[in-house]
Design a protein around this motif. Structure first.
Motif, short mmCIF file in Angstrom:
data_model
loop_
_atom_site.label_atom_id
_atom_site.label_comp_id
_atom_site.label_asym_id
_atom_site.label_seq_id
_atom_site.Cartn_x
_atom_site.Cartn_y
_atom_site.Cartn_z
N ARG A 8 0.88 -1.17 0.00
CA ARG A 8 0.00 0.00 0.00
C ARG A 8 0.93 1.23 0.00
O ARG A 8 1.08 1.93 0.98
CB ARG A 8 -0.91 -0.02 1.23
CG ARG A 8 -1.98 1.07 1.23
CD ARG A 8 -2.76 1.10 2.53
NE ARG A 8 -3.85 0.12 2.56
CZ ARG A 8 -3.82 -1.02 3.23
NH1 ARG A 8 -2.74 -1.34 3.92
NH2 ARG A 8 -4.84 -1.85 3.22
N SER A 30 -2.86 8.34 -2.18
CA SER A 30 -4.31 8.37 -2.36
C SER A 30 -4.71 9.37 -3.44
O SER A 30 -4.00 10.33 -3.73
CB SER A 30 -5.00 8.76 -1.04
OG SER A 30 -4.59 7.93 0.01
N ASP A 78 -7.80 2.55 -1.29
CA ASP A 78 -6.34 2.48 -1.38
C ASP A 78 -5.92 1.54 -2.51
O ASP A 78 -6.54 0.49 -2.72
CB ASP A 78 -5.75 1.96 -0.07
CG ASP A 78 -6.14 2.81 1.12
OD1 ASP A 78 -6.37 4.02 0.93
OD2 ASP A 78 -6.21 2.27 2.24
N TRP A 79 -4.83 1.90 -3.23
CA TRP A 79 -4.33 1.06 -4.30
C TRP A 79 -3.35 0.05 -3.71
O TRP A 79 -2.38 0.41 -3.04
CB TRP A 79 -3.65 1.87 -5.39
CG TRP A 79 -3.16 0.99 -6.52
CD1 TRP A 79 -1.90 0.58 -6.76
CD2 TRP A 79 -3.98 0.40 -7.53
NE1 TRP A 79 -1.86 -0.23 -7.87
CE2 TRP A 79 -3.12 -0.37 -8.35
CE3 TRP A 79 -5.35 0.43 -7.82
CZ2 TRP A 79 -3.58 -1.08 -9.47
CZ3 TRP A 79 -5.81 -0.29 -8.92
CH2 TRP A 79 -4.94 -1.03 -9.73
N ILE A 80 -3.60 -1.24 -3.96
CA ILE A 80 -2.78 -2.33 -3.44
C ILE A 80 -2.11 -3.03 -4.61
O ILE A 80 -2.76 -3.42 -5.58
CB ILE A 80 -3.63 -3.36 -2.67
CG1 ILE A 80 -4.56 -2.66 -1.66
CG2 ILE A 80 -2.73 -4.38 -1.99
CD1 ILE A 80 -3.86 -1.92 -0.58
N GLY A 89 -2.55 5.50 2.72
CA GLY A 89 -3.68 4.61 2.91
C GLY A 89 -4.13 4.58 4.35
O GLY A 89 -3.55 5.22 5.23
N ARG A 97 -7.87 -1.66 -6.29
CA ARG A 97 -8.24 -0.64 -5.32
C ARG A 97 -9.21 -1.27 -4.32
O ARG A 97 -10.26 -1.80 -4.71
CB ARG A 97 -8.88 0.56 -6.02
CG ARG A 97 -8.96 1.79 -5.10
CD ARG A 97 -9.30 3.05 -5.89
NE ARG A 97 -8.31 3.38 -6.90
CZ ARG A 97 -7.14 3.94 -6.67
NH1 ARG A 97 -6.79 4.24 -5.43
NH2 ARG A 97 -6.30 4.20 -7.65
N ASP A 98 -8.87 -1.22 -3.05
CA ASP A 98 -9.70 -1.89 -2.04
C ASP A 98 -10.89 -1.03 -1.64
O ASP A 98 -11.09 0.08 -2.16
CB ASP A 98 -8.86 -2.31 -0.83
CG ASP A 98 -8.34 -1.12 -0.02
OD1 ASP A 98 -8.71 0.03 -0.32
OD2 ASP A 98 -7.56 -1.35 0.92
#
Length: 280
Positions: A25, A29, A58-60, A235, A53-54
């Motif tokens: 993570r 953002s 957040d971009w994982i 995140g 994106r969860d």
């Protein structure tokens, strides 16, 4: 503000591990206070997997390192344009309902001292004012002092000690907010400088509290302020482990040694300095 960020995390294993899978993570953002100019994540010897994106927005990104692995270096470099939104997280898309952040964790579970501190602040119908008062109470009760707490230190333990780092300030504030039925969460990111202008060369953390009618608002009790243009948000999660920038699992039983180096620089200030040196 234009910020250039360099973040390197090095892991060493003895004996080498057979296989490692990491969930990162580490991408800033997307919201009104931040605009990504360029961003690069590299993992030495790593194979990039799928990203997503969860529910928290957040971009994982996933990475796999096939062993034997004696050393892994996770490197992040990039530039982010930031602006002050008075701590309000505007334009951030997420699907998790704020009420989900009323749930306590091991790190934020309220002990009697936390309940007493929460009660001493009082209540009131102005929830934003209450959030500010809670943050101020944490700033007053916990002195910033590196090295006196550990990654596993809980909010109750940090309050008892009266000292800690940004992680501890965030956990205590989250615990107090939830005691007042205010959804609260932990945020990981970067900070260019402290409130007095002192350079800040490490990753940073703060809390966000959800205020009805306004949304998520950031509070950095360690610096007694709300996040502004000096902050870069990565995140969030229920607590520090949940919001960790790097999480992973490994095959093998090697002892792990970790080192982290973070640098956050003001691009325009660097340009002015370079021009001044050229002219002189």
């Amino acid at each position: 503000m234009k910020l250039a960020i360099s973040h390197q995390t090095e892991y060493r294993y003895d004996p080498p591990l057979r296989n490692i899978v990491q969930s990162l993570r580490l991408t800033p953002s997307v919201f009104e206070g931040q605009k990504l100019q360029d961003w690069k994540i590299e993992v030495s010897g790593g194979l990039r997997g799928p990203g997503f994106r969860d529910g928290a927005g957040d971009w994982i990104s996933g990475w796999t390192v096939r062993g034997p692995a004696e050393q892994i270096v996770v490197s992040v470099t990039g530039r982010v344009d930031t602006r002050d939104t008075a701590g309000v997280l505007r334009g951030h898309r997420e699907m998790i309902h704020p009420l989900a952040y009323l749930r306590d964790t091991k790190a934020t579970r309220p002990a009697e001292a936390l309940r007493e501190l929460a009660g001493s602040v009082g209540a009131g119908t102005d929830r934003l004012d209450l959030a500010h008062r809670l943050s101020a109470a944490v700033s007053d009760r916990i002195a910033y002092r590196p090295g006196v707490t550990e990654a596993a230190t809980t909010a109750a333990e940090a309050l008892e000690q009266g000292e800690g780092v940004c992680q501890d300030h965030a956990h205590v504030l989250i615990a107090l907010a939830r005691l007042h039925e205010l959804p609260a969460r932990y945020v990981s990111g970067y900070l260019h400088s402290t409130s007095d202008g002192t350079a800040h060369d490490a990753a940073h953390a703060w809390a966000e509290i959800h205020v009805e009618g306004l949304g998520w608002v950031g509070f950095d009790a360690a610096n007694a302020c709300c996040p502004d243009e000096r902050y870069v948000r990565l995140g969030s999660g229920l607590d520090a482990p949940d919001a960790a920038p790097i999480r992973g699992i490994a095959l093998g039983q090697g002892a792990e040694r970790l080192s982290v180096a973070v640098q956050v620089e003001d691009v325009e200030a660097l340009q002015r300095q370079s021009q001044s040196q050229t002219q002189s």
